[in-house]
Design a protein around this motif. Sequence first.
Motif, PDB file in Angstrom:
ATOM      1  N   ASP A  73      18.518  19.577  37.715  1.00 43.67           N
ATOM      2  CA  ASP A  73      18.877  19.931  36.193  1.00 43.67           C
ATOM      3  C   ASP A  73      17.809  19.974  35.393  1.00 43.67           C
ATOM      4  OD1 ASP A  73      21.512  20.298  37.168  1.00 43.67           O
ATOM      5  OD2 ASP A  73      21.960  18.374  36.754  1.00 43.67           O
ATOM      6  N   GLU A  74      16.530  19.569  35.733  1.00 46.45           N
ATOM      7  CA  GLU A  74      15.445  19.363  34.679  1.00 46.45           C
ATOM      8  C   GLU A  74      15.294  20.601  33.838  1.00 46.45           C
ATOM      9  OE1 GLU A  74      15.637  17.668  37.423  1.00 46.45           O
ATOM     10  OE2 GLU A  74      15.539  15.797  36.568  1.00 46.45           O
ATOM     11  N   PRO A  75      15.271  21.723  34.721  1.00 43.52           N
ATOM     12  CA  PRO A  75      14.675  23.086  34.023  1.00 43.52           C
ATOM     13  C   PRO A  75      15.973  23.535  33.001  1.00 43.52           C
ATOM     14  CG  PRO A  75      14.487  23.206  36.333  1.00 43.52           C
ATOM     15  CD  PRO A  75      15.018  21.812  36.153  1.00 43.52           C
ATOM     16  N   ILE A  76      17.130  22.945  33.359  1.00 45.86           N
ATOM     17  CA  ILE A  76      18.508  23.280  32.509  1.00 45.86           C
ATOM     18  C   ILE A  76      18.200  22.394  31.406  1.00 45.86           C
ATOM     19  CG2 ILE A  76      20.886  23.328  32.585  1.00 45.86           C
ATOM     20  CD1 ILE A  76      21.038  23.252  35.574  1.00 45.86           C
ATOM     21  N   LYS A  77      17.838  21.262  31.278  1.00 44.54           N
ATOM     22  CA  LYS A  77      17.839  20.577  30.255  1.00 44.54           C
ATOM     23  C   LYS A  77      16.403  21.102  29.166  1.00 44.54           C
ATOM     24  CE  LYS A  77      18.901  16.053  32.401  1.00 44.54           C
ATOM     25  NZ  LYS A  77      18.201  14.858  32.986  1.00 44.54           N
ATOM     26  N   ALA A  78      15.456  21.599  29.950  1.00 44.86           N
ATOM     27  CA  ALA A  78      14.443  22.242  28.936  1.00 44.86           C
ATOM     28  C   ALA A  78      15.066  23.570  28.275  1.00 44.86           C
ATOM     29  CB  ALA A  78      13.445  22.291  29.778  1.00 44.86           C
ATOM     30  N   GLY A  79      15.914  24.224  28.983  1.00 40.24           N
ATOM     31  CA  GLY A  79      16.327  25.316  28.551  1.00 40.24           C
ATOM     32  C   GLY A  79      17.057  25.228  27.329  1.00 40.24           C
ATOM     33  N   ILE A  80      17.882  24.265  27.351  1.00 41.18           N
ATOM     34  CA  ILE A  80      19.040  23.760  26.356  1.00 41.18           C
ATOM     35  C   ILE A  80      18.105  23.513  24.941  1.00 41.18           C
ATOM     36  CG2 ILE A  80      20.637  22.345  25.388  1.00 41.18           C
ATOM     37  CD1 ILE A  80      21.866  22.019  28.161  1.00 41.18           C
ATOM     38  N   ILE A  81      16.988  22.752  25.363  1.00 33.28           N
ATOM     39  CA  ILE A  81      16.196  22.402  24.122  1.00 33.28           C
ATOM     40  C   ILE A  81      15.524  23.454  23.411  1.00 33.28           C
ATOM     41  CG2 ILE A  81      14.254  21.039  23.665  1.00 33.28           C
ATOM     42  CD1 ILE A  81      15.275  19.046  25.746  1.00 33.28           C
ATOM     43  N   ALA A  82      15.057  24.222  24.092  1.00 30.01           N
ATOM     44  CA  ALA A  82      14.259  25.603  23.914  1.00 30.01           C
ATOM     45  C   ALA A  82      15.153  26.453  23.136  1.00 30.01           C
ATOM     46  CB  ALA A  82      13.572  26.406  25.152  1.00 30.01           C
ATOM     47  N   SER A  83      16.387  26.821  23.713  1.00 30.64           N
ATOM     48  CA  SER A  83      17.529  27.364  23.056  1.00 30.64           C
ATOM     49  C   SER A  83      17.799  27.018  21.783  1.00 30.64           C
ATOM     50  CB  SER A  83      18.719  27.423  23.952  1.00 30.64           C
ATOM     51  OG  SER A  83      19.849  28.094  23.264  1.00 30.64           O
ATOM     52  N   MET A  84      17.872  25.569  21.424  1.00 30.60           N
ATOM     53  CA  MET A  84      18.246  25.265  20.184  1.00 30.60           C
ATOM     54  C   MET A  84      17.146  25.196  19.116  1.00 30.60           C
ATOM     55  SD  MET A  84      21.463  24.701  20.068  1.00 30.60           S
ATOM     56  CE  MET A  84      21.664  24.030  18.600  1.00 30.60           C
ATOM     57  N   ALA A  85      15.996  25.179  19.570  1.00 29.80           N
ATOM     58  CA  ALA A  85      14.601  25.331  18.861  1.00 29.80           C
ATOM     59  C   ALA A  85      14.641  26.643  18.380  1.00 29.80           C
ATOM     60  CB  ALA A  85      13.547  24.852  19.734  1.00 29.80           C
ATOM     61  N   TRP A  86      14.709  27.663  19.272  1.00 29.33           N
ATOM     62  CA  TRP A  86      14.680  28.833  18.853  1.00 29.33           C
ATOM     63  C   TRP A  86      15.865  29.336  17.814  1.00 29.33           C
ATOM     64  CZ3 TRP A  86      11.085  32.382  18.940  1.00 29.33           C
ATOM     65  CH2 TRP A  86       9.998  32.240  20.133  1.00 29.33           C
ATOM     66  N   ALA A  87      17.088  28.726  18.099  1.00 32.75           N
ATOM     67  CA  ALA A  87      18.070  29.078  17.067  1.00 32.75           C
ATOM     68  C   ALA A  87      17.778  28.596  15.618  1.00 32.75           C
ATOM     69  CB  ALA A  87      19.431  28.377  17.724  1.00 32.75           C
ATOM     70  N   VAL A  88      17.250  27.327  15.504  1.00 30.27           N
ATOM     71  CA  VAL A  88      16.844  27.179  14.037  1.00 30.27           C
ATOM     72  C   VAL A  88      15.895  27.913  13.699  1.00 30.27           C
ATOM     73  CG1 VAL A  88      16.141  24.979  12.893  1.00 30.27           C
ATOM     74  CG2 VAL A  88      17.628  24.432  14.696  1.00 30.27           C
ATOM     75  N   VAL A  89      14.675  28.176  14.230  1.00 33.56           N
ATOM     76  CA  VAL A  89      14.018  28.898  13.554  1.00 33.56           C
ATOM     77  C   VAL A  89      14.158  30.350  13.564  1.00 33.56           C
ATOM     78  CG1 VAL A  89      11.521  29.974  14.249  1.00 33.56           C
ATOM     79  CG2 VAL A  89      11.885  27.534  14.919  1.00 33.56           C
ATOM     80  N   ALA A  90      14.868  30.952  14.375  1.00 32.28           N
ATOM     81  CA  ALA A  90      15.141  32.361  14.410  1.00 32.28           C
ATOM     82  C   ALA A  90      16.119  32.818  13.126  1.00 32.28           C
ATOM     83  CB  ALA A  90      15.694  32.927  15.618  1.00 32.28           C
ATOM     84  N   MET A  91      16.963  31.756  13.132  1.00 32.54           N
ATOM     85  CA  MET A  91      18.332  31.647  12.133  1.00 32.54           C
ATOM     86  C   MET A  91      17.915  31.510  10.674  1.00 32.54           C
ATOM     87  SD  MET A  91      21.686  30.089  14.205  1.00 32.54           S
ATOM     88  CE  MET A  91      22.217  30.532  15.633  1.00 32.54           C
ATOM     89  N   PHE A  92      16.437  30.337  10.814  1.00 27.90           N
ATOM     90  CA  PHE A  92      16.073  30.296   9.377  1.00 27.90           C
ATOM     91  C   PHE A  92      15.261  31.873   8.838  1.00 27.90           C
ATOM     92  CE2 PHE A  92      11.833  29.710   7.260  1.00 27.90           C
ATOM     93  CZ  PHE A  92      12.025  29.213   6.111  1.00 27.90           C
ATOM     94  N   VAL A  93      14.520  32.433   9.723  1.00 25.44           N
ATOM     95  CA  VAL A  93      13.977  33.767   9.401  1.00 25.44           C
ATOM     96  C   VAL A  93      15.361  34.666   9.203  1.00 25.44           C
ATOM     97  CG1 VAL A  93      12.674  35.713  10.466  1.00 25.44           C
ATOM     98  CG2 VAL A  93      12.221  33.208  10.842  1.00 25.44           C
ATOM     99  N   GLY A  94      16.371  34.588   9.796  1.00 31.96           N
ATOM    100  CA  GLY A  94      17.305  35.311   9.448  1.00 31.96           C
ATOM    101  C   GLY A  94      17.822  35.418   7.979  1.00 31.96           C
ATOM    102  N   VAL A  95      18.176  34.068   7.566  1.00 30.12           N
ATOM    103  CA  VAL A  95      18.352  33.914   6.097  1.00 30.12           C
ATOM    104  C   VAL A  95      17.460  34.313   5.253  1.00 30.12           C
ATOM    105  CG1 VAL A  95      18.951  31.887   4.576  1.00 30.12           C
ATOM    106  CG2 VAL A  95      19.603  31.728   6.800  1.00 30.12           C
ATOM    107  N   TRP A  96      15.862  34.106   5.610  1.00 29.05           N
ATOM    108  CA  TRP A  96      14.980  34.627   4.834  1.00 29.05           C
ATOM    109  C   TRP A  96      14.950  36.192   4.582  1.00 29.05           C
ATOM    110  CZ3 TRP A  96       9.007  33.486   6.150  1.00 29.05           C
ATOM    111  CH2 TRP A  96       8.253  33.999   5.263  1.00 29.05           C
ATOM    112  N   VAL A  97      15.215  36.750   5.507  1.00 26.34           N
ATOM    113  CA  VAL A  97      15.378  38.398   5.752  1.00 26.34           C
ATOM    114  C   VAL A  97      16.514  38.585   4.728  1.00 26.34           C
ATOM    115  CG1 VAL A  97      15.884  40.440   7.083  1.00 26.34           C
ATOM    116  CG2 VAL A  97      14.289  38.745   7.947  1.00 26.34           C
ATOM    117  N   ALA A  98      17.659  38.155   4.867  1.00 19.95           N
ATOM    118  CA  ALA A  98      18.800  38.354   4.195  1.00 19.95           C
ATOM    119  C   ALA A  98      18.358  38.332   2.582  1.00 19.95           C
ATOM    120  CB  ALA A  98      20.113  37.508   4.529  1.00 19.95           C
ATOM    121  N   ALA A  99      17.726  37.206   2.259  1.00 18.54           N
ATOM    122  CA  ALA A  99      17.430  36.909   0.750  1.00 18.54           C
ATOM    123  C   ALA A  99      16.666  38.023   0.264  1.00 18.54           C
ATOM    124  CB  ALA A  99      16.597  35.398   0.722  1.00 18.54           C
ATOM    125  N   LEU A 100      15.721  38.467   1.236  1.00 21.89           N
ATOM    126  CA  LEU A 100      14.469  39.568   0.757  1.00 21.89           C
ATOM    127  C   LEU A 100      15.489  40.746   0.355  1.00 21.89           C
ATOM    128  CD1 LEU A 100      11.961  39.883   3.677  1.00 21.89           C
ATOM    129  CD2 LEU A 100      11.713  39.259   1.141  1.00 21.89           C
TER     130      LEU A 100
END
Length: 547
Positions: A73-100
């Motif tokens: 399960d170790e790679p699965i744990k790392a995948g969840i962490i990576a997924s949530m990190a990308w979620a926060v970063v990519a959604m922040f950029v999405g809000v920025w793009v919407a604001a533009l």
Amino acid sequence: MILTLTEAERQIALGISVAVALGGLVLAAAGTQDTMEVHGWLILVFGAICAVVVIRDLWGPEPPRSRLESYYDEPIKAGIIASMAWAVVAMFVGVWVAALLAFPDLTFDGAWASFGRLRPVHTSGVIFGFGGNALIATSLHVVQRTSRARLPDQLSPWFVLVGYNLFCILAASGYLLGVTQSKEYAEAEWYADIWLVIVWVTYFVLYIRTLARRKEPHIYVANWYFMAFILVVAILHIINNLAVPVSLGHAKSYTIWSGVQDAMVQWWYGHNAVAFFLTAGFLGMLYYYLPIRAQRPIFSYRLSILSFWGITFFYMWAGSHHLHYTALPHWVQTLGMTFSVMLLVPSWASAGNALLTLNGAWHRVRDDATLRFMMVAAVFYGISTFEGSFLAIRPVNSLSHYTDWTVGHVHAGALGWVALITFGSFYTLVPSLWKRETMYSPALVEWHFWLSLAGTLIYIFAMWNSGIIQGLMWRTYTEEGTLAYSFLDSLRAMYPYYISRTLGGLLFLIGAAIGAYNMWRTIRAAPSSAPVEGDVPLNAATAVARG
């Protein structure tokens, strides 16, 4: 991580890391005076970091034989962490793009911060960074549990996960540098595409090897959806990205397809990326985690199989509905429209199957925010698939095409379906994987749910309204036969809706950040002393029973 690998696997991992670093050095040397040089150095640094991580534990103790008595399960744990990190970063950029769209000066006079460069960072970050990591993690979890078999080796899942995130980094950084093929959902250039093929083939082989080792005679339906996702995405990616680089020292390439054929191949890829990346894979999540959380069997297993084959067959023909009123032959447009309408049957069968599974468990939906995430995701799946079939009808498309209505439709699926089923699956999975009794804060799960729902509704209602208004303004004529409104008139009318869109996205981003914090605190909490009974491969469970 490294100590879970055998000595031979560590040596292979070191060899792969060195090879990646050398490949980056070659790219940097070949791409002098080109943006490819930046990516070459980035790959070199990435490979060097991986090599250092491996070397640090290269001569550590071998993992014990007892590891084979539990799932990997170790790679699965790392995948969840990576997924949530990308979620926060990519959604922040999405809000920025919407604001533009409402405040264009937010580029701060930087070319890298323009709408054209930030938008693919957002779309690729959400789809491939957040969604892709979630699919890799959950698919490896589901295939082990439903097969009652451990992954065949420890190195392959790490290569898939780390290699896939290298691709995501290359893609996102390339867009900021202006490196793009200008293909929707396929903007990454040729060298990144080749790397993804290597990673993806490894992923497919790993999945098939695990299924071949299964201790259960039946292949559970979730695995069929995951297999379709992996196999078809590989085919789509390879065919759509067939291109010839200007030279081996340049990032720029040109597709082998030309004219209307290029448009048809692109939207065959684009719509099937929605079908098999954003639908089939996440239906695999739904069919596994929803019954577990609801503590109810799937309402109709036969219906889930029929839905699978219906979705798999019909979706392949629907992409041409993106090209109504273009140079594409009329009969091809009609074919895409017809299959898009037919898609409503298997799509609603899956949504209905999910909701009917909750019969007898609605009290749990009321009390459990995690299950509520999954229930609302199924509802949005039904809504967005109906809307997709409706928008594919040619007369409706004449109003909706090129308007914000399409943006609202996409986000009803991306936020309401994909993101919510992912969050629900993660809230089910995180306490189980890290051996915790519950999430750190059930109250924060509630906050996340309501913020996500509110943000999604505000966003899509704003885009539905703005899109319909746009379409009507663009087709309104005066008595003299001239256009009643200029494009600028329609743009001014959109301003309040773009403000609402940004607000909806911001609420969703805050919810995602709360979810990431809650998961992080859950991971850091003390583990439960009680083991999860039966959560082991079949041979290990048999040995325990005999003992």
